[in-house]
Every structure is written in structure tokens, then in C-alpha cells.
Design a protein around this motif. Structure first.
Motif, PDB file in Angstrom:
ATOM      1  N   CYS A 182      23.728  -4.476 -22.953  1.00  6.30           N
ATOM      2  CA  CYS A 182      24.666  -3.646 -22.209  1.00  6.30           C
ATOM      3  C   CYS A 182      24.659  -2.228 -22.774  1.00  6.30           C
ATOM      4  O   CYS A 182      24.824  -2.037 -23.976  1.00  6.30           O
ATOM      5  CB  CYS A 182      26.068  -4.260 -22.319  1.00  6.30           C
ATOM      6  SG  CYS A 182      27.371  -3.254 -21.603  1.00  6.30           S
ATOM      7  N   ARG A 183      24.449  -1.262 -21.903  1.00 10.35           N
ATOM      8  CA  ARG A 183      24.356   0.127 -22.369  1.00 10.35           C
ATOM      9  C   ARG A 183      25.737   0.702 -22.662  1.00 10.35           C
ATOM     10  O   ARG A 183      25.864   1.688 -23.391  1.00 10.35           O
ATOM     11  CB  ARG A 183      23.689   0.986 -21.294  1.00 10.35           C
ATOM     12  CG  ARG A 183      22.312   0.499 -20.936  1.00 10.35           C
ATOM     13  CD  ARG A 183      21.239   1.151 -21.749  1.00 10.35           C
ATOM     14  NE  ARG A 183      21.299   2.588 -21.597  1.00 10.35           N
ATOM     15  CZ  ARG A 183      20.404   3.431 -22.118  1.00 10.35           C
ATOM     16  NH1 ARG A 183      19.388   2.970 -22.786  1.00 10.35           N
ATOM     17  NH2 ARG A 183      20.521   4.722 -21.951  1.00 10.35           N
ATOM     18  N   HIS A 184      26.749   0.109 -22.100  1.00 10.49           N
ATOM     19  CA  HIS A 184      28.087   0.648 -22.306  1.00 10.49           C
ATOM     20  C   HIS A 184      28.572   0.419 -23.731  1.00 10.49           C
ATOM     21  O   HIS A 184      29.156   1.284 -24.352  1.00 10.49           O
ATOM     22  CB  HIS A 184      29.059   0.010 -21.307  1.00 10.49           C
ATOM     23  CG  HIS A 184      30.435   0.591 -21.378  1.00 10.49           C
ATOM     24  ND1 HIS A 184      31.453   0.011 -22.122  1.00 10.49           N
ATOM     25  CD2 HIS A 184      30.956   1.708 -20.820  1.00 10.49           C
ATOM     26  CE1 HIS A 184      32.528   0.758 -21.999  1.00 10.49           C
ATOM     27  NE2 HIS A 184      32.266   1.785 -21.216  1.00 10.49           N
ATOM     28  N   CYS A 185      28.291  -0.762 -24.245  1.00 12.36           N
ATOM     29  CA  CYS A 185      28.791  -1.096 -25.590  1.00 12.36           C
ATOM     30  C   CYS A 185      27.653  -1.235 -26.591  1.00 12.36           C
ATOM     31  O   CYS A 185      27.892  -1.474 -27.768  1.00 12.36           O
ATOM     32  CB  CYS A 185      29.593  -2.384 -25.527  1.00 12.36           C
ATOM     33  SG  CYS A 185      28.602  -3.792 -24.980  1.00 12.36           S
ATOM     34  N   GLY A 194      28.044  -1.022 -12.396  1.00 15.96           N
ATOM     35  CA  GLY A 194      29.125  -1.753 -13.053  1.00 15.96           C
ATOM     36  C   GLY A 194      29.338  -1.294 -14.486  1.00 15.96           C
ATOM     37  O   GLY A 194      29.808  -2.040 -15.331  1.00 15.96           O
ATOM     38  N   TYR A 195      28.940  -0.051 -14.777  1.00 11.35           N
ATOM     39  CA  TYR A 195      29.084   0.561 -16.095  1.00 11.35           C
ATOM     40  C   TYR A 195      28.247  -0.112 -17.164  1.00 11.35           C
ATOM     41  O   TYR A 195      28.502   0.039 -18.348  1.00 11.35           O
ATOM     42  CB  TYR A 195      30.565   0.609 -16.516  1.00 11.35           C
ATOM     43  CG  TYR A 195      31.378   1.458 -15.576  1.00 11.35           C
ATOM     44  CD1 TYR A 195      31.372   2.854 -15.697  1.00 11.35           C
ATOM     45  CD2 TYR A 195      32.105   0.874 -14.555  1.00 11.35           C
ATOM     46  CE1 TYR A 195      32.084   3.632 -14.808  1.00 11.35           C
ATOM     47  CE2 TYR A 195      32.818   1.647 -13.653  1.00 11.35           C
ATOM     48  CZ  TYR A 195      32.808   3.031 -13.792  1.00 11.35           C
ATOM     49  OH  TYR A 195      33.508   3.791 -12.900  1.00 11.35           O
ATOM     50  N   THR A 196      27.244  -0.845 -16.733  1.00 10.42           N
ATOM     51  CA  THR A 196      26.355  -1.464 -17.723  1.00 10.42           C
ATOM     52  C   THR A 196      25.137  -0.586 -17.990  1.00 10.42           C
ATOM     53  O   THR A 196      24.433  -0.785 -18.972  1.00 10.42           O
ATOM     54  CB  THR A 196      25.842  -2.825 -17.217  1.00 10.42           C
ATOM     55  OG1 THR A 196      25.078  -2.624 -16.028  1.00 10.42           O
ATOM     56  CG2 THR A 196      27.001  -3.764 -16.920  1.00 10.42           C
ATOM     57  N   GLY A 197      24.863   0.346 -17.071  1.00  6.85           N
ATOM     58  CA  GLY A 197      23.717   1.229 -17.240  1.00  6.85           C
ATOM     59  C   GLY A 197      22.435   0.679 -16.643  1.00  6.85           C
ATOM     60  O   GLY A 197      21.413   1.359 -16.649  1.00  6.85           O
ATOM     61  N   TRP A 198      22.486  -0.522 -16.115  1.00  9.47           N
ATOM     62  CA  TRP A 198      21.284  -1.158 -15.588  1.00  9.47           C
ATOM     63  C   TRP A 198      21.333  -1.297 -14.072  1.00  9.47           C
ATOM     64  O   TRP A 198      22.403  -1.521 -13.499  1.00  9.47           O
ATOM     65  CB  TRP A 198      21.105  -2.546 -16.209  1.00  9.47           C
ATOM     66  CG  TRP A 198      20.817  -2.470 -17.662  1.00  9.47           C
ATOM     67  CD1 TRP A 198      21.729  -2.569 -18.680  1.00  9.47           C
ATOM     68  CD2 TRP A 198      19.557  -2.233 -18.280  1.00  9.47           C
ATOM     69  NE1 TRP A 198      21.100  -2.414 -19.880  1.00  9.47           N
ATOM     70  CE2 TRP A 198      19.761  -2.211 -19.666  1.00  9.47           C
ATOM     71  CE3 TRP A 198      18.260  -2.048 -17.782  1.00  9.47           C
ATOM     72  CZ2 TRP A 198      18.717  -2.000 -20.572  1.00  9.47           C
ATOM     73  CZ3 TRP A 198      17.226  -1.848 -18.686  1.00  9.47           C
ATOM     74  CH2 TRP A 198      17.465  -1.826 -20.064  1.00  9.47           C
TER      75      TRP A 198
END
Ligand SMILES: [Zn+2]
Ligand SMILES: [Zn+2]
Length: 62
Positions: free
Chosen positions: A11-14, A49-53
Motif C-alpha cells: 500500500c502506497r498510502h502507509c 482508493g488512496y492506495t496509489g495503485w
């Protein structure tokens, strides 16, 4: 069969720490071949979805 279509990505967000967007797993399933969201370049936006993917498997999809 999901593993044929999706692959696990961090996950790119965290950055793998776990957040609400990745269900605290630090990873999300993205449709192969996993690529960064084209709209935000991996920073996170509503489209990914704020995951960056791109094409992340939704929580509510089966
Ligand atoms: Zn996360
Ligand atoms: Zn995005």
C-alpha cells in the motif's frame, strides 16, 4: 483464482505499515500487471482508493 488475476502490492498510502485504506494489512490486491494509479502517480486519490495503485480490488467486490 484471485492470485491469477491479482497480485499483492504494498500500500502506497502507509508504505506497508497498515492503514484504513488497505484494511490494516499494509498490502492491497491490484490487477496484474500491477501499476501505479495514473491519476495520482501513486500518491493516492479517490480513484485508487488512496492506495496509489490502479485497478485495486475493492473491499466490497468478490
Ligand atoms: Zn495502507
Ligand atoms: Zn490514484
Amino acid at each position: 483464482m484471485d492470485s491469477e488475476t491479482y497480485e499483492e502490492v504494498v500500500c502506497r498510502h502507509c508504505d506497508g505499515a497498515g492503514c484504513t485504506y488497505c484494511d490494516k494489512k499494509g498490502r492491497v490486491s491490484a490487477r496484474k500487471p500491477a501499476c501505479l494509479c495514473k491519476r495520482c502517480g501513486g500518491d493516492g486519490c479517490i480513484y485508487c482508493g488512496y492506495t496509489g495503485w490502479a485497478d485495486v480490488k475493492g473491499k466490497y467486490e468478490q
